[in-house]
Design a protein around this motif. Structure first.
Motif, PDB file in Angstrom:
ATOM      1  N   THR B  21     -32.619  27.305  38.922  1.00  0.00           N
ATOM      2  CA  THR B  21     -31.669  27.533  37.830  1.00  0.00           C
ATOM      3  C   THR B  21     -31.482  26.248  37.016  1.00  0.00           C
ATOM      4  N   VAL B  22     -31.556  25.097  37.706  1.00  0.00           N
ATOM      5  CA  VAL B  22     -31.355  23.809  37.026  1.00  0.00           C
ATOM      6  C   VAL B  22     -32.394  23.602  35.914  1.00  0.00           C
ATOM      7  N   PRO B  23     -33.714  23.597  36.235  1.00  0.00           N
ATOM      8  CA  PRO B  23     -34.683  23.425  35.142  1.00  0.00           C
ATOM      9  C   PRO B  23     -34.702  24.610  34.177  1.00  0.00           C
ATOM     10  N   ALA B  24     -34.424  25.825  34.673  1.00  0.00           N
ATOM     11  CA  ALA B  24     -34.451  26.995  33.782  1.00  0.00           C
ATOM     12  C   ALA B  24     -33.457  26.806  32.636  1.00  0.00           C
ATOM     13  N   LEU B  25     -32.217  26.398  32.967  1.00  0.00           N
ATOM     14  CA  LEU B  25     -31.199  26.238  31.920  1.00  0.00           C
ATOM     15  C   LEU B  25     -31.515  25.047  31.019  1.00  0.00           C
ATOM     16  N   LEU B  26     -32.080  23.987  31.607  1.00  0.00           N
ATOM     17  CA  LEU B  26     -32.437  22.814  30.796  1.00  0.00           C
ATOM     18  C   LEU B  26     -33.543  23.175  29.808  1.00  0.00           C
ATOM     19  N   ILE B  27     -34.551  23.878  30.290  1.00  0.00           N
ATOM     20  CA  ILE B  27     -35.701  24.175  29.429  1.00  0.00           C
ATOM     21  C   ILE B  27     -35.366  25.277  28.416  1.00  0.00           C
ATOM     22  N   LEU B  28     -34.520  26.228  28.821  1.00  0.00           N
ATOM     23  CA  LEU B  28     -34.168  27.309  27.883  1.00  0.00           C
ATOM     24  C   LEU B  28     -33.302  26.815  26.735  1.00  0.00           C
ATOM     25  N   GLY B  29     -32.516  25.757  26.946  1.00  0.00           N
ATOM     26  CA  GLY B  29     -31.643  25.365  25.836  1.00  0.00           C
ATOM     27  C   GLY B  29     -30.847  24.098  26.083  1.00  0.00           C
ATOM     28  N   ASN B  30     -31.398  23.185  26.932  1.00  0.00           N
ATOM     29  CA  ASN B  30     -30.720  21.919  27.162  1.00  0.00           C
ATOM     30  C   ASN B  30     -29.318  22.118  27.742  1.00  0.00           C
ATOM     31  N   LYS B  31     -29.165  23.128  28.603  1.00  0.00           N
ATOM     32  CA  LYS B  31     -27.853  23.410  29.176  1.00  0.00           C
ATOM     33  C   LYS B  31     -27.784  22.889  30.601  1.00  0.00           C
ATOM     34  N   THR B  32     -26.661  22.246  30.936  1.00  0.00           N
ATOM     35  CA  THR B  32     -26.504  21.803  32.317  1.00  0.00           C
ATOM     36  C   THR B  32     -25.695  22.840  33.081  1.00  0.00           C
ATOM     37  N   PHE B  33     -26.240  23.137  34.259  1.00  0.00           N
ATOM     38  CA  PHE B  33     -25.689  24.154  35.145  1.00  0.00           C
ATOM     39  C   PHE B  33     -24.293  23.767  35.626  1.00  0.00           C
ATOM     40  N   GLY B  34     -23.340  24.670  35.526  1.00  0.00           N
ATOM     41  CA  GLY B  34     -21.976  24.423  35.986  1.00  0.00           C
ATOM     42  C   GLY B  34     -21.123  25.638  35.715  1.00  0.00           C
ATOM     43  N   ILE B  35     -20.614  26.240  36.777  1.00  0.00           N
ATOM     44  CA  ILE B  35     -19.924  27.521  36.598  1.00  0.00           C
ATOM     45  C   ILE B  35     -18.434  27.360  36.352  1.00  0.00           C
ATOM     46  N   SER B  36     -17.796  26.365  37.017  1.00  0.00           N
ATOM     47  CA  SER B  36     -16.337  26.304  36.920  1.00  0.00           C
ATOM     48  C   SER B  36     -15.855  26.001  35.496  1.00  0.00           C
ATOM     49  N   SER B  37     -16.699  25.395  34.662  1.00  0.00           N
ATOM     50  CA  SER B  37     -16.307  25.149  33.260  1.00  0.00           C
ATOM     51  C   SER B  37     -15.872  26.435  32.581  1.00  0.00           C
ATOM     52  N   ASN B  38     -16.441  27.556  33.046  1.00  0.00           N
ATOM     53  CA  ASN B  38     -16.090  28.830  32.418  1.00  0.00           C
ATOM     54  C   ASN B  38     -14.612  29.167  32.555  1.00  0.00           C
ATOM     55  N   LEU B  39     -14.010  28.710  33.657  1.00  0.00           N
ATOM     56  CA  LEU B  39     -12.579  28.982  33.843  1.00  0.00           C
ATOM     57  C   LEU B  39     -11.802  28.273  32.739  1.00  0.00           C
ATOM     58  N   ARG B  40     -12.262  27.073  32.381  1.00  0.00           N
ATOM     59  CA  ARG B  40     -11.632  26.336  31.277  1.00  0.00           C
ATOM     60  C   ARG B  40     -11.878  27.048  29.950  1.00  0.00           C
ATOM     61  N   HIS B  41     -13.121  27.511  29.762  1.00  0.00           N
ATOM     62  CA  HIS B  41     -13.416  28.215  28.501  1.00  0.00           C
ATOM     63  C   HIS B  41     -12.546  29.470  28.354  1.00  0.00           C
ATOM     64  N   ILE B  42     -12.324  30.160  29.486  1.00  0.00           N
ATOM     65  CA  ILE B  42     -11.499  31.376  29.430  1.00  0.00           C
ATOM     66  C   ILE B  42     -10.066  31.001  29.038  1.00  0.00           C
ATOM     67  N   CYS B  43      -9.554  29.885  29.579  1.00  0.00           N
ATOM     68  CA  CYS B  43      -8.213  29.413  29.191  1.00  0.00           C
ATOM     69  C   CYS B  43      -8.192  29.078  27.695  1.00  0.00           C
ATOM     70  N   ALA B  44      -9.213  28.348  27.246  1.00  0.00           N
ATOM     71  CA  ALA B  44      -9.263  27.933  25.837  1.00  0.00           C
ATOM     72  C   ALA B  44      -9.349  29.153  24.924  1.00  0.00           C
ATOM     73  N   MET B  45     -10.006  30.194  25.416  1.00  0.00           N
ATOM     74  CA  MET B  45     -10.202  31.408  24.611  1.00  0.00           C
ATOM     75  C   MET B  45      -8.926  32.252  24.582  1.00  0.00           C
ATOM     76  N   CYS B  46      -8.278  32.392  25.748  1.00  0.00           N
ATOM     77  CA  CYS B  46      -7.171  33.350  25.860  1.00  0.00           C
ATOM     78  C   CYS B  46      -5.779  32.730  25.782  1.00  0.00           C
ATOM     79  N   VAL B  47      -5.540  31.602  26.442  1.00  0.00           N
ATOM     80  CA  VAL B  47      -4.183  31.025  26.462  1.00  0.00           C
ATOM     81  C   VAL B  47      -4.202  29.513  26.230  1.00  0.00           C
ATOM     82  N   PRO B  48      -4.716  29.055  25.071  1.00  0.00           N
ATOM     83  CA  PRO B  48      -4.790  27.603  24.852  1.00  0.00           C
ATOM     84  C   PRO B  48      -3.405  26.950  24.781  1.00  0.00           C
ATOM     85  N   ALA B  49      -2.399  27.707  24.321  1.00  0.00           N
ATOM     86  CA  ALA B  49      -1.003  27.246  24.324  1.00  0.00           C
ATOM     87  C   ALA B  49      -0.814  25.832  23.767  1.00  0.00           C
TER      88      ALA B  49
END
Lengths: 154, 187
Positions: B21-49
């Motif tokens: 998954t590490v090289p796949a995400l890097l080669i597909l679009g220079n993305k670094t693997f990391g799932i917990s960031s999504n919890l932050r994105h969900i906060c930023a999207m729904c309740v940035p307050a």
């Protein structure tokens, strides 16, 4: 009120393209299947890891890290580009105390729920409905962290 | 073939695919693997307050939300079409210890006596489901990543801070398992 409007204006409008992001959905899907099929989403497997009664999770994480290290080294040494020809760059992690305090707290939560963030999502997909409550609580935890982040030691 | 896929996969197969998954995400679009960031994105999207920590352009990170949507989908596919025909195999020693601490169900991926909507309203269930989840969200963000971002992506890139974080994840988990869980299961 004026301040809020200014803040909203300062964020440039970004459009989300479904077509461009579909490939990540596919990688995520494979990843989710692996999580279930290798029983990484199992509370019991995580307990076995922390009780040292099975090698399974150590094998999974160890193999993944070895494959990851080799891949990153190959990308760097062979100067492999992305499919759109971009140079691949991986930002360095900066040390701060959060990795210790936050790391320990996450460890507590990992043992209790038997899931790190990835498996939480896979468990919900696999039909364990109550885990949606854990996920909501994890989102709340992230939000509370964000609220206090400037006051916490770093 | 399908029969082979339906049975639980060996750790080396799973580790290999997760590592890729590490090289796949890097080669597909220079993305670094990391799932917990999504919890932050969900906060930023729904309740940035109006909290500074959530004021950023989360839409730029939308790829990661697609990734976790895929993880949910993958969980669904694996469970509905590729599910293990046999009961879960758990190490005898684990079973023995957990049974003595009060777990009674061992056939599913999760102990259903602990992770169910009925259990949620007991003190024991609340701690495992809700408090546990909260610690996962709070801790990963404070640590700046989870098992994927630090233990897999960070270690793959030989990052010392990620090694520190990974050791702390393990120490926290071991402490909770040995000192906390036997007591919490007895509640």
């Amino acid at each position: 009120m004026e301040k809020t409007i200014q803040n909203i204006k300062s964020i440039p409008e970004t459009k989300i393209s479904v077509a461009k992001n579909l490939k990540y959905l596919v990688v995520g899907t494979i990843f989710g299947i692996v999580f279930v099929k290798a029983e990484i989403i199992s509370w019991f497997r995580i307990q076995e890891m922390f009780r040292f009664t099975s090698f399974h999770m150590y094998g999974v994480i160890g193999t993944a890290v070895v494959v990851g290290i080799i891949s990153v080294q190959l990308i760097k040494r062979l100067n492999i580009k992305t499919i759109s020809g971009e140079k691949i760059s991986i930002p360095d992690k900066v040390f701060n105390k959060g990795q210790i305090y936050g790391g320990l707290l996450f460890g507590f939560g990992w043992a209790l729920t038997g899931a790190c963030p990835g498996p939480l999502f896979a468990q919900i997909g696999a039909g364990f409905g109550v885990v949606a409550v854990s996920l909501l609580s994890a989102i709340a935890g992230t939000w509370v962290y964000g609220y206090f982040s400037e006051k916490l030691p770093k | 073939m399908l029969e082979l896929i339906r049975h639980p996969w060996h750790w080396s197969v799973a580790g290999f695919l997760i590592g890729l998954t590490v090289p796949a995400l890097l080669i597909l679009g220079n993305k670094t693997f990391g799932i917990s960031s999504n919890l932050r994105h969900i906060c930023a999207m729904c309740v940035p307050a109006n909290i500074p920590f959530f004021k950023y352009d989360w839409k730029k990170e939308a790829w990661n939300l697609f990734f976790i949507a895929g993880v949910v989908l993958g969980g669904f596919i694996a469970n509905h079409f590729l599910s293990n025909p046999d009961a879960m195999v758990i190490a005898e020693k684990t079973k023995e210890q957990l049974a003595s601490e009060g777990i009674t169900q061992f056939s599913n991926l999760l102990p259903t006596d602990l992770f169910s909507f009925e259990s949620l309203f007991s003190l024991r269930g609340f701690i495992f489901i809700v408090v546990g989840g909260f610690l996962v969200g709070f801790g990963t963000r404070w640590a700046g990543g989870c098992t994927s971002g630090h233990a897999i992506m960070g270690l793959s890139n030989l990052q010392l801070p990620s090694l520190v974080a990974t050791i702390c994840f393990m120490v926290g988990g071991i402490l909770m398992t040995w000192l906390g869980i036997p007591f919490l299961l007895s509640l």
